[in-house]
Design a protein around this motif. Sequence first.
Motif, PDB file in Angstrom:
ATOM      1  N   CYS A  83      24.853  29.556  17.596  1.00  0.00           N
ATOM      2  CA  CYS A  83      26.263  29.191  17.731  1.00  0.00           C
ATOM      3  C   CYS A  83      27.127  30.426  17.985  1.00  0.00           C
ATOM      4  CB  CYS A  83      26.731  28.486  16.464  1.00  0.00           C
ATOM      5  SG  CYS A  83      28.468  28.090  16.492  1.00  0.00           S
ATOM      6  N   HIS A  86      29.957  30.848  14.841  1.00  0.00           N
ATOM      7  CA  HIS A  86      29.715  31.341  13.482  1.00  0.00           C
ATOM      8  C   HIS A  86      28.397  32.129  13.487  1.00  0.00           C
ATOM      9  CE1 HIS A  86      26.870  27.966  12.903  1.00  0.00           C
ATOM     10  NE2 HIS A  86      26.475  28.561  11.802  1.00  0.00           N
ATOM     11  N   CYS A 119      28.023  22.037  17.101  1.00  0.00           N
ATOM     12  CA  CYS A 119      27.318  22.902  16.169  1.00  0.00           C
ATOM     13  C   CYS A 119      27.231  22.183  14.831  1.00  0.00           C
ATOM     14  CB  CYS A 119      28.046  24.233  15.994  1.00  0.00           C
ATOM     15  SG  CYS A 119      27.332  25.197  14.651  1.00  0.00           S
ATOM     16  N   CYS A 156      28.771  24.827  11.813  1.00  0.00           N
ATOM     17  CA  CYS A 156      30.193  24.998  11.524  1.00  0.00           C
ATOM     18  C   CYS A 156      31.007  23.796  11.979  1.00  0.00           C
ATOM     19  CB  CYS A 156      30.727  26.281  12.164  1.00  0.00           C
ATOM     20  SG  CYS A 156      30.687  26.289  13.969  1.00  0.00           S
TER      21      CYS A 156
HETATM   22 ZN   LIG Z   1      28.646  27.028  14.576  1.00  0.00          ZN
END
Ligand SMILES: [Zn+2]
Length: 713
Positions: free
Chosen positions: A35, A38, A56, A59
């Motif tokens: 991702c 994050h 994702c 997050c």
């Molecule tokens: Zn993420």
Amino acid sequence: MASLIETIKAKIDVVDEVGLVVALRKSGKSFQGLCPFHNERTPSFYVFPESQTWRCFGCHEGGDIFTFVEKQQGMDFREALLYLAEKAGISVEEYSSPNPEQERETNALKERLRKLNEDAVLWFHQMLLRSKEAADARAYLQSRGISSESVIAFSLGYAPDHWDALSSYLLGQGYTEQELDTGGLARPREMAKVGASTMGGEQSGGVYDYFRGRIIFPIRDMRGRVIGFGGRALGEGQPKYLNSPQTVLFEKNSVLYALDMARDAIKLAKQVIIVEGYVDAVIAHQYGTKQTVACIGSAITEKHIQQLKKLTKQVTLALDPDAAGVAATEHGIQEALKAFDRTVVPVPVVANNRWAASKGYQRHEPRGLIRLEEQVDAEINVLQLPAGEDPDEVIQRDHSAWVYAVAHPLPLMDYYFVARTAGLNLREPAGKAEAAKRLLPVIGTISDRVKRDAYLRKLATMISIEERSLYDELQRVLRGQKSNGVIAEFSDRARQQRPIGGVKSPGEMSLHEEQPGVGSGSASSNGSGEAEEEEAIRSSRANDRREQESRTFGLDKRIKDRIKWEDYLIGLLLQNPGLWPHVCGIINDGDFAGTDTRELYHIFNSVHQRDSSPLFQSFEQFVPPALLETVARARRNVESRSPLDGAGLVKAAVQCATRLKRARLIQSNTELQYLMRGATEAGDGAVKQQLQRQLLDIHRQLRTIDSAMHLQG
Ligand SMILES: [Zn+2]
């Protein structure tokens, strides 16, 4: 004609766009990667080519190609539209303008002025580096500690003290006097006397340079294109700072200096530092604090913050610590608070005895009663500098003190404690009362009870007054404050008891409007939690099969239905903005499947939050031209239905929002089930466990929604 958004989506594959920044690995029908939003070691970021979406599961960010570009590049919707359209080879202006011919001309003019600016930058820069008469300018920069690397990195320049040095050079390069004037680099001689603007018509009296005898700071937009200049007078010249006049490229109140150089660092540091002067910004960059921009002109405006808020949610103000700086800081805080979005957050409503609760004996209402409160979705803080020193001086004199201050800025509330009590004698009763009067209203704005109580204690200690009496005073202040809060009944745990007419505290009732019937967990009143969750998974697997079947036969229909409901909800909100409090706690931007409807809901939210009773007849004025057709479509959707009365409208809006939320959860469920199968096949136990947790969470939310829908009938 297909809409601009559809055309773009048809031309650019979300997998390709995401693939530019994320290393994607094909996994079944989806793509998987780390991702970009994050920090993670095992990939939980997925792109789904079939639906052209991404998500994702770490997050919880997700969306379509527009959301990705907005988030990843720190653009707003308009910018993302321009960026993607350019990639797809479409001219947005010409596509959506009623007058494409004129748009083409404006674009050509802008292009020409950019080139003019680039030529001017080179000339100014050469002057500073090579000309004899720039010796004072070079000495000045050196005295301020600006290195030659910085001079080159920022393309600093020098405008000699002649009437037409730059103008004659540029005229020799084939530019016209008219272009020099329109670009803000020269003024017509005759017109200068009457002070009129000369956008059209021929000039004959010649032109003179706008910048003379100044050090030049070229100002670039986020994409690094020169849009204007700042000039600092050498010696006693007035004004000390002179910026380019307003031009088609240079919009004075929204420009941030060094934003192009700071952009990546801001995202990396998750912080932007705003300083006042060009030199402060250059020195900050030179010493490694590259997340620094300078605010040009006198004050920070909402427009400045609008550009920054997509890059970071942490804004640190580092304005000069003089009296004017303090006023500018207060102003900057207000503008920043205005510019950032509000998130509606659920805050548990605690038992009647608020004093006991505030002392740590918290007891949630048995029904899981929740109040929805608006919170500014940002962290705004203030950098504390030693009295009398500007940032560039601190950076060079005591670099470690600067680094520490950058990493530990003063939270807004603590800043208020310092700034608002400055000059009060806190030992005198009058001073104490004044301090309480100034600080209680700001303390009252804190939604987080624990934080709020901590600041109340801080104030009590500061003015040596018993906490209890301050607490009572705070309650009075809170009651007097206008609140947008809404009470909704959510059951956060599915196994919670069936509601039995719980009682709200009178204080809550007086403060917040009650919202009837947005679900309470009546669906699952018995059984142990685990057995229930098992059961939920079984039933959702059955659901999933049904989902799959319907996907084979009716994917298009399902999406089309969803868009229709989104149109209906947007239409309802535009016609009756008062419905907003009823839906904002149920859905958010991310729940919309349509790019256009999502952006409209986003715009609606920001307009509504700024002004509690906006005139929505003119909603269109806030909408980019590319979305006007969707606004019309949404209005038509509502008009085609039979009119509803007040209660009917609320019911319709709540139902619609609930339905959209449900569709969104079902989609997540399908995606997760699908990923689950992949993990099972790959024998990846850890991923499976993670997905399992997410699934349970989705199922819990689905149960709440379903029982809410059941109650709504
Ligand atoms: Zn993420």
